[in-house]
Write a protein that holds these residues in place. Structure first.
Motif, short mmCIF file in Angstrom:
data_model
loop_
_atom_site.label_atom_id
_atom_site.label_comp_id
_atom_site.label_asym_id
_atom_site.label_seq_id
_atom_site.Cartn_x
_atom_site.Cartn_y
_atom_site.Cartn_z
N PHE A 212 0.83 -1.20 0.00
CA PHE A 212 0.00 0.00 0.00
C PHE A 212 0.87 1.25 0.00
N GLU A 213 1.90 1.24 0.82
CA GLU A 213 2.81 2.39 0.93
C GLU A 213 3.45 2.71 -0.43
N GLU A 214 3.88 1.68 -1.12
CA GLU A 214 4.52 1.88 -2.43
C GLU A 214 3.52 2.46 -3.43
N GLU A 215 2.31 1.92 -3.44
CA GLU A 215 1.31 2.45 -4.36
C GLU A 215 0.94 3.88 -4.00
N TRP A 216 0.79 4.17 -2.71
CA TRP A 216 0.45 5.52 -2.27
C TRP A 216 1.50 6.51 -2.79
N LYS A 217 2.77 6.16 -2.63
CA LYS A 217 3.84 7.04 -3.09
C LYS A 217 3.82 7.21 -4.60
N THR A 218 3.56 6.14 -5.33
CA THR A 218 3.49 6.22 -6.79
C THR A 218 2.38 7.18 -7.21
N ILE A 219 1.23 7.05 -6.58
CA ILE A 219 0.11 7.94 -6.91
C ILE A 219 0.47 9.38 -6.54
N ALA A 220 1.01 9.58 -5.36
CA ALA A 220 1.35 10.93 -4.90
C ALA A 220 2.35 11.60 -5.84
N VAL A 221 3.40 10.88 -6.21
CA VAL A 221 4.41 11.45 -7.12
C VAL A 221 3.76 11.83 -8.45
N SER A 222 2.94 10.98 -8.98
CA SER A 222 2.27 11.26 -10.25
C SER A 222 1.38 12.49 -10.14
N LEU A 223 0.59 12.57 -9.10
CA LEU A 223 -0.32 13.71 -8.93
C LEU A 223 0.44 14.99 -8.69
N LEU A 224 1.50 14.94 -7.91
CA LEU A 224 2.30 16.13 -7.66
C LEU A 224 2.96 16.62 -8.94
N GLU A 225 3.44 15.70 -9.75
CA GLU A 225 4.04 16.08 -11.04
C GLU A 225 2.99 16.70 -11.96
N ASN A 226 1.80 16.14 -11.97
CA ASN A 226 0.71 16.69 -12.81
C ASN A 226 0.36 18.12 -12.41
N GLU A 227 0.41 18.39 -11.11
CA GLU A 227 0.05 19.73 -10.64
C GLU A 227 1.11 20.77 -11.02
N GLN A 228 2.34 20.31 -11.20
CA GLN A 228 3.41 21.25 -11.55
C GLN A 228 3.50 21.50 -13.04
N SER A 229 2.85 20.67 -13.83
CA SER A 229 2.96 20.86 -15.28
C SER A 229 1.82 21.68 -15.84
#
Length: 100
Positions: free
Chosen positions: A83-100
């Protein structure tokens, strides 16, 4: 915002930082331990990212059939990683999307 900064707000704040998307707020709340609040926010976000977070939440809950449905709506493959790994994957993706 980088992942480390995002995670730092979870440890030291009582509510999410202003300006986060609904889906990042959902991730923030689930990490804070409020699954219900996270679920409500994920349902509110009628988007592929919202569906991805929604899938993650149902997977955490153990409702794999429902999670599978939401992964499909998100265009993602159902996960079996920690779960932790998936949470981080989602978070990184969403944070990157917000910066672009």
């Amino acid at each position: 915002m980088k992942l480390s900064e995002f995670m730092g707000t979870i440890d030291f704040k009582q509510c999410p930082p202003s300006g986060l998307s609904v889906v990042l707020e959902a991730l923030w709340w689930v990490r804070k331990g409020d699954w219900e609040k996270a679920h409500d926010l994920a349902q509110e976000a009628d988007s592929r990212d919202g569906h991805w977070v929604h899938a993650h939440l149902h997977r955490m809950e153990g409702d794999f059939a429902n999670a599978s449905y939401w992964y499909g709506r998100a265009g993602k493959t159902a996960q079996s990683s920690a779960f932790e790994e998936e949470w981080k994957t989602i978070a990184v993706s969403l944070l990157e999307n917000e910066q672009s």
